[in-house]
Design a protein around this motif. Structure first.
Motif, mmCIF file in Angstrom:
data_model
loop_
_atom_site.group_PDB
_atom_site.id
_atom_site.type_symbol
_atom_site.label_atom_id
_atom_site.label_comp_id
_atom_site.label_asym_id
_atom_site.label_seq_id
_atom_site.Cartn_x
_atom_site.Cartn_y
_atom_site.Cartn_z
ATOM 1 N N THR A 118 -48.463 28.426 25.637
ATOM 2 C CA THR A 118 -48.631 29.541 26.549
ATOM 3 C C THR A 118 -49.299 30.663 25.756
ATOM 4 N N ASP A 156 -43.828 33.677 32.620
ATOM 5 C CA ASP A 156 -43.754 32.833 31.427
ATOM 6 C C ASP A 156 -44.346 33.648 30.280
ATOM 7 N N SER A 209 -41.835 26.833 29.308
ATOM 8 C CA SER A 209 -42.762 26.420 30.364
ATOM 9 C C SER A 209 -42.260 25.163 31.071
HETATM 10 MG MG LIG Z 1 -44.935 27.849 27.115
#
Ligand SMILES: [Mg+2]
Ligand SMILES: Nc1nc2c(ncn2[C@@H]2O[C@H](COP(=O)(O)OP(=O)(O)OP(=O)(O)O)[C@@H](O)[C@H]2O)c(=O)[nH]1
Ligand SMILES: [Zn+2]
Length: 354
Positions: free
Chosen positions: A236, A252, A208
């Motif tokens: 995430t 992502d 990220s």
């Molecule tokens: Mg991440």
């Protein structure tokens, strides 16, 4: 909205022709939720639900749409909704085997051009894990780039790059640091408008952070490393496709604890080409490179021209592949029985109806 910017191309246009004229339009899935799908169409973002017929087909014999899939929809913009009627065939499909006992394909993302395999140069570094990921990525049909991140934390960057190049087929290997910015420009070179990339790798390697650095924006949540715990607190939490101004679309993904193989081709042989080539010189054509006399692979191991870790990795991946194939065969047999029963049931119902 311009769908080309979202990756619409001739591959999909050709498939879409048959649906034209029925009020149907095309959309791309940008996130998958338990209750439905976020998707984009020419009219903007809508919440997608599967049609009854499609849900039935998927349940019976198919895969649900994944992030990056292109779908055929009927739009209800006033309600912010769309009904998904069909899924267009993808040109690449990144899959793993779902954790658990059964052989079950889990599609991580579709219609991907480049997969960035992110590894961190400090504690996460493992050539064996890179080999495993590359099997899965190569099987998807997408291009791969190996990103060795956190180069600021290592004094052996060049050596590590060399080690990775030896196991990374002909894929690019680059070192980056989001702390001092090195290598970020090289990453930009792989990103372009209309193309889709996905960032893959263990939790905490900096996926990220890299994406944020590439876009010059805080688009993704990043967790302070001190908050990472062994209990697996991921920053995430789900895969999300988002649009950038100049770098195409980026997905992502949450760090993966386990990556079980989903391999349907010759990927392992291709990625371990040097071992396969040696094997052609063994005395016996069906040599298993275990203890046979005249084995060229064991000889190479002895004289140090191949690495023991890599050879073991090759055997391990081949065994896992064979195991998966057996499980898939068993499942196919069960499904075909289910299919016969299902047809018999339909026939009975038809007779009753008469
Ligand atoms: Mg991440
Ligand atoms: N020293 C150093 N730290 C970095 C670098 N890149 C990221 N980090 C730090 O690593 C930690 C994890 O970064 P994330 O970007 O959240 O990692 P992730 O791969 O997205 O992790 P998940 O979302 O859990 O899969 C953060 O504290 C970042 O600041 C780098 O190049 N060097
Ligand atoms: Zn042999």
């Amino acid at each position: 909205m311009n769908l080309k910017k979202y990756g619409w191309n001739d591959h999909f246009d050709g498939q879409f022709q048959q649906y034209k004229g029925n009020g149907l339009t095309a959309g791309r899935i940008i996130a998958v939720h338990r209750s439905g799908y976020d998707l984009v169409t020419e009219n903007g973002e809508l919440f997608g639900l599967l049609s009854g017929k499609l849900r039935f087909e998927i349940e019976f014999d198919g895969l649900p749409p994944a992030v990056g899939d292109w779908v055929v929809v009927m739009e209800y913009p006033d309600e912010g909704k769309a009904i998904i009627h069909n899924v267009l065939k993808s040109y690449s499909q990144l899959s793993r085997n779902e954790a658990g006992f059964e052989a079950r394909q889990q599609v991580l993302a579709c219609n991907i051009d480049t997969v960035f395999l992110v590894v961190s140069l400090n504690r996460d570094f493992s050539l064996r894990r890179i080999e495993r990921y590359l099997v899965v990525i190569r099987n998807s049909g997408a291009n791969a780039v190996v990103v060795l991140n956190k180069s600021d934390l290592s004094d052996e960057v060049e050596m590590k790059i060399d080690q990775v190049r030896k196991v990374a087929y002909d894929y690019e290997v680059i070192a980056t640091s989001t702390v001092n910015g090195s290598g970020i420009d090289l990453l930009h070179g792989f990103l372009e408008t209309g193309k889709t990339s996905v960032f893959l790798g263990s939790s905490g390697v900096g996926k990220s952070t890299l994406i944020n650095g590439l876009c010059g924006l805080e688009v993704m949540d990043v967790c302070d490393i001190s908050e990472y715990s062994d209990r697996g607190k991921h920053t995430t939490t789900h895969r999300q496709l988002f649009m950038t101004d100049d770098y195409g679309m980026i997905i992502d993904s949450p760090g993966m604890r386990e990556l079980q193989l989903w391999e349907t081709g010759n990927t392992i042989s291709e990625l371990f080409d040097e071992i396969e080539v040696l094997g052609r010189n063994c005395r016996f054509a069906d040599c298993t490179h275990d203890s046979e006399p005249g084995c060229a692979v064991l000889e190479a191991l002895e004289n140090g021209s191949i690495d023991e870790g890599r050879l073991n990795s090759y055997f391990k991946l081949l065994r896992e592949k064979a195991y998966m194939e057996r499980k898939r065969d068993v499942k196919a047999k069960i499904n075909s029985k289910k299919g016969t029963k299902y047809i018999a049931l339909l026939q009975r119902q038809l007779k009753k109806g008469k």
